[in-house]
Design an enzyme around this catalytic site. Structure first.
Site, PDB file in Angstrom:
ATOM      1  N   HIS A  19       8.624 -12.221 -12.163  1.00 60.09           N
ATOM      2  CA  HIS A  19       8.735 -11.443 -10.921  1.00 60.09           C
ATOM      3  C   HIS A  19       8.539 -12.344  -9.701  1.00 60.09           C
ATOM      4  CE1 HIS A  19       8.177  -7.895  -8.253  1.00 60.09           C
ATOM      5  NE2 HIS A  19       7.344  -8.706  -7.622  1.00 60.09           N
ATOM      6  N   GLU A  20       7.448 -13.094  -9.687  1.00 65.09           N
ATOM      7  CA  GLU A  20       7.146 -13.937  -8.535  1.00 65.09           C
ATOM      8  C   GLU A  20       8.151 -15.075  -8.391  1.00 65.09           C
ATOM      9  OE1 GLU A  20       5.204 -12.923  -6.391  1.00 65.09           O
ATOM     10  OE2 GLU A  20       4.112 -11.399  -7.525  1.00 65.09           O
ATOM     11  N   HIS A  23      10.999 -14.072  -6.168  1.00 67.24           N
ATOM     12  CA  HIS A  23      10.713 -14.232  -4.738  1.00 67.24           C
ATOM     13  C   HIS A  23      10.814 -15.703  -4.332  1.00 67.24           C
ATOM     14  CE1 HIS A  23       9.618 -10.086  -4.334  1.00 67.24           C
ATOM     15  NE2 HIS A  23       8.539 -10.176  -5.079  1.00 67.24           N
TER      16      HIS A  23
END
Length: 428
Positions: A19-20, A23
């Site tokens: 997920h990170e 980003h």
């Protein structure tokens, strides 16, 4: 206990890291300086400073993760007027630091820490600086006021010894185009959806294929009513007690609803039709005869099956969210404690169950993160949309207030859900 903990950490770590990274990847592609990429919260247990200025960390508490972007929130290193520093400038100027300053003087590192010593550094009492627009630092050097240009990628060694890159306006989050901001914020959920699809594809390969929806029997278990009645793999159940069964769901419905009474199955075998009698038995709480549906085992069937399962899972999650909105209840939510329990169940069930849990949680996280709540990715995307409509972003003060409201809301919800999970696990 150890098995559950290890499974929980692995599942949590993979989901948060992916997920990170979404980003981080989009931020860097958008020209935004990424200060830190963190998996977990709290004290660091691992840290690596990359050459591009990003600090990669693993933190001790499995409660989430984050990507810290330049210009996001409290990102600036405060330097006080008159503060002592030591500067590392271009080598041609270090030989004679008392010489007249020229445009070619470029500061590479600025040391504010008393605990760090740099070789061939110039001491300065700072009087003025600008690390965002003009990129300069000015102060007293050997009794004279000197002004030095600062390199675009210069670093500051803060008082605690942490070294960070300066963040000129062009690499700050606020300076990125609104489309790039949206991509940066959407990158996390997007990666969760991709991870979920990949996990479901892996699951179809582990299981050997994708369940077929046809009425054909894939396998008959020995010693069961179906085996004793003469049913074989490949048989097609065309009807049960005269009721047509066009697909596997029809077959299951008719058999499970038999209440243990004898059934007449119209079976098609090698192009010929025959009728067989079978009496279902109660197995694991429902009436069954011991047959399993056929599987699609082709390579592309498995690939498309992963996409289909991901879509079905997303649909189920949306239905659950609809139920939650219609009838709010903490019992319909689960936090880290609930995920820990599910990890234990998956660990005991085996590898396929672990992969399934990983896929479901990843898609769940992606959907939940798109909720239009400040502090979540969805809330940030809403702010991006507002910026696109207005033609300019909200002031940092307003964004900070909105974000703080979201932080408080999510913190209260997190505490309530976790407490409810604990009561459900250890009291009930």
């Amino acid at each position: 206990m150890i098995e559950t903990l290890i499974t929980f950490i692995i599942i949590f770590g993979i989901i948060v890291a992916i997920h990170e990274y979404g980003h981080l990847w989009w931020a860097k592609r958008s020209g935004i300086l990424v200060r830190e990429y963190a998996v977990g919260m709290g004290p660091k247990i691992f840290a690596h400073q990359a050459k591009d200025g990003t600090l990669y960390t693993i933190r001790i508490l499995p409660l989430g993760g984050y990507v810290r972007l330049a210009g996001w929130g409290d990102d600036k290193t405060e330097i006080k007027k008159g503060q002592a520093a030591s500067l590392v400038v271009s080598k041609s100027e270090v030989v004679n630091p008392e010489a007249e300053n020229s445009v070619s003087n470029i500061v590479r590192r600025i040391n504010l820490s008393e605990h760090v010593e740099l070789e061939e550094a110039i001491p300065m009492l700072i009087t003025e600086y600008d690390f965002e627009k003009e990129l300069f630092i000015e102060g007293e050097v050997f009794g004279e006021i000197k002004r030095y240009s600062v390199d675009h990628d210069a670093t500051i060694i803060e008082e605690d010894g942490t070294e960070v890159r300066i963040a000129p306006l062009d690499v700050q989050y606020q300076s990125a185009g609104v489309f790039h901001k949206m991509l940066t914020n959407f990158g996390g959920p997007l990666n969760n959806f991709i991870l979920g699809i990949i996990a479901f594809i892996v699951l179809t390969f582990v299981q050997g294929g994708v369940p077929s929806t046809t009425n054909a029997i894939g396998q008959v278990e020995k010693g069961t009513p179906a085996y004793n009645a003469g049913l074989k793999a490949g048989d097609k159940i065309e009807a049960v007690n005269g009721t047509k069964t066009a697909d596997w769901n029809n077959v299951v419905t008719e058999i499970s609803g038999s209440k243990g009474k004898e059934l007449k199955l119209e079976v098609s075998r090698s192009g010929k039709s025959e009728t067989l009698s079978v009496t279902p038995k109660k197995m694991d709480g429902s009436y069954r005869v011991g047959i399993m549906q056929s599987m699609k085992t082709g390579f592309f069937d498995k690939i498309t099956g992963g996409f289909v399962q991901a879509g079905q899972s997303a649909t189920a999650i949306f239905k659950a969210l609809g139920s939650l909105i219609a009838r709010p209840s903490l019992d319909k939510l689960g936090g880290p404690v609930a995920i820990y329990q599910l990890s234990g169940q998956a660990a005991r069930a085996g590898f396929p169950a672990i992969v399934y849990l990983l896929a479901m949680l990843s898609i769940n996280l992606g959907i939940v993160n798109l909720f239009p709540i400040p502090v979540l990715d969805g809330g940030k995307i809403v702010l991006n949309i507002i910026e696109a409509i207005r033609g300019k972003a909200l002031s940092q003060e307003k964004e900070s207030i909105i974000t703080m409201v979201g932080v408080v809301f999510m913190l209260v919800l997190f505490v309530a859900v976790t407490w409810n999970d604990i009561l459900r696990a250890f009291v009930n």
